[in-house]
Scaffold this active site. Structure first.
Site, mmCIF file in Angstrom:
data_model
loop_
_atom_site.group_PDB
_atom_site.id
_atom_site.type_symbol
_atom_site.label_atom_id
_atom_site.label_comp_id
_atom_site.label_asym_id
_atom_site.label_seq_id
_atom_site.Cartn_x
_atom_site.Cartn_y
_atom_site.Cartn_z
ATOM 1 N N ALA A 53 52.288 5.281 -19.163
ATOM 2 C CA ALA A 53 53.389 4.298 -19.618
ATOM 3 C C ALA A 53 54.242 3.541 -20.393
ATOM 4 C CB ALA A 53 54.267 4.931 -18.625
ATOM 5 N N TYR A 54 53.496 2.133 -19.785
ATOM 6 C CA TYR A 54 53.420 0.761 -20.373
ATOM 7 C C TYR A 54 52.606 0.755 -21.121
ATOM 8 C CZ TYR A 54 52.941 -4.006 -20.560
ATOM 9 O OH TYR A 54 52.955 -5.859 -21.264
ATOM 10 N N GLY A 55 51.377 1.016 -21.860
ATOM 11 C CA GLY A 55 51.478 1.071 -23.131
ATOM 12 C C GLY A 55 52.020 1.735 -23.836
ATOM 13 N N LYS A 58 55.154 -0.259 -24.929
ATOM 14 C CA LYS A 58 54.453 -1.114 -25.560
ATOM 15 C C LYS A 58 54.238 -0.716 -27.147
ATOM 16 C CE LYS A 58 51.657 -5.484 -24.664
ATOM 17 N NZ LYS A 58 50.493 -6.065 -24.177
ATOM 18 N N VAL A 90 49.037 -14.186 -18.308
ATOM 19 C CA VAL A 90 50.341 -15.613 -17.544
ATOM 20 C C VAL A 90 50.732 -15.719 -16.171
ATOM 21 C CG1 VAL A 90 52.657 -16.941 -17.663
ATOM 22 C CG2 VAL A 90 51.687 -15.872 -20.263
ATOM 23 N N THR A 92 52.126 -15.865 -13.549
ATOM 24 C CA THR A 92 53.378 -15.889 -12.887
ATOM 25 C C THR A 92 53.676 -15.609 -11.471
ATOM 26 O OG1 THR A 92 53.929 -13.364 -12.889
ATOM 27 C CG2 THR A 92 54.699 -14.953 -14.896
#
Length: 160
Positions: A53-55, A58, A90, A92
């Site tokens: 779902a994230y891909g 994006k 990054v 975080t």
């Protein structure tokens, strides 16, 4: 289909993402959530979608940027730059579990965005592309393979 640079329209992207959203809701209703309450990449791919779902989100945003960059009436005629940006891996709170293996700090992610948005270098980066910063020492952004969502990485050479 989203891989095509010239063929995807606003309407087709909307239809594809609406179908994807419907499929996600169906999968959730069928109880395909893992222990953390998420759909797995494997379940999403099993339904015929390209990635997680994230891909997919994006890819949808990147495709929308490419479509916008070709829009003569709203964008091109007004000389508007359209760019997508990935700050890279990054350090975080979200990536804290990876320890010291994270190549970029938040300041690096922000620096890359400033490089892309620099009004003095409007012709440096191609409109409609997806850009990233690879390393804290990079002086330039690199284009991302938007379809595979792969950031070009410099490979470590094997020691002999």
């Amino acid at each position: 289909e989203l891989k095509e640079d010239e063929g995807v329209t606003y309407e087709r992207l909307f239809d594809l993402m609406a179908a994807f959203q419907t499929d996600l809701a169906t999968m959730e209703a069928e109880g395909l959530l893992n222990e953390e309450g998420n759909l797995t990449k494997e379940d999403v791919k099993a339904r015929g979608w390209w990635n997680s779902a994230y891909g997919m989100s994006k890819l949808g945003l990147s495709t929308y940027g490419r479509i916008l960059s070709r829009d003569q009436e709203r964008v091109v005629s007004k000389n508007i730059f359209i760019g997508s940006y990935c700050p890279g891996f990054v350090a975080t709170d979200m990536t804290a579990a990876y320890g010291k293996n994270i190549p970029l700090g938040p300041d690096d992610g922000a620096r890359g965005m400033v490089m892309l948005a620099n009004p003095e270098k409007l012709d440096k980066y191609e409109s409609g592309k997806f850009w990233c910063l690879n390393a804290p020492t990079d002086e330039e952004l690199s284009p991302v393979d938007y379809y595979n969502c792969r950031i070009p990485r410099k490979r470590k050479e094997k020691s002999t």
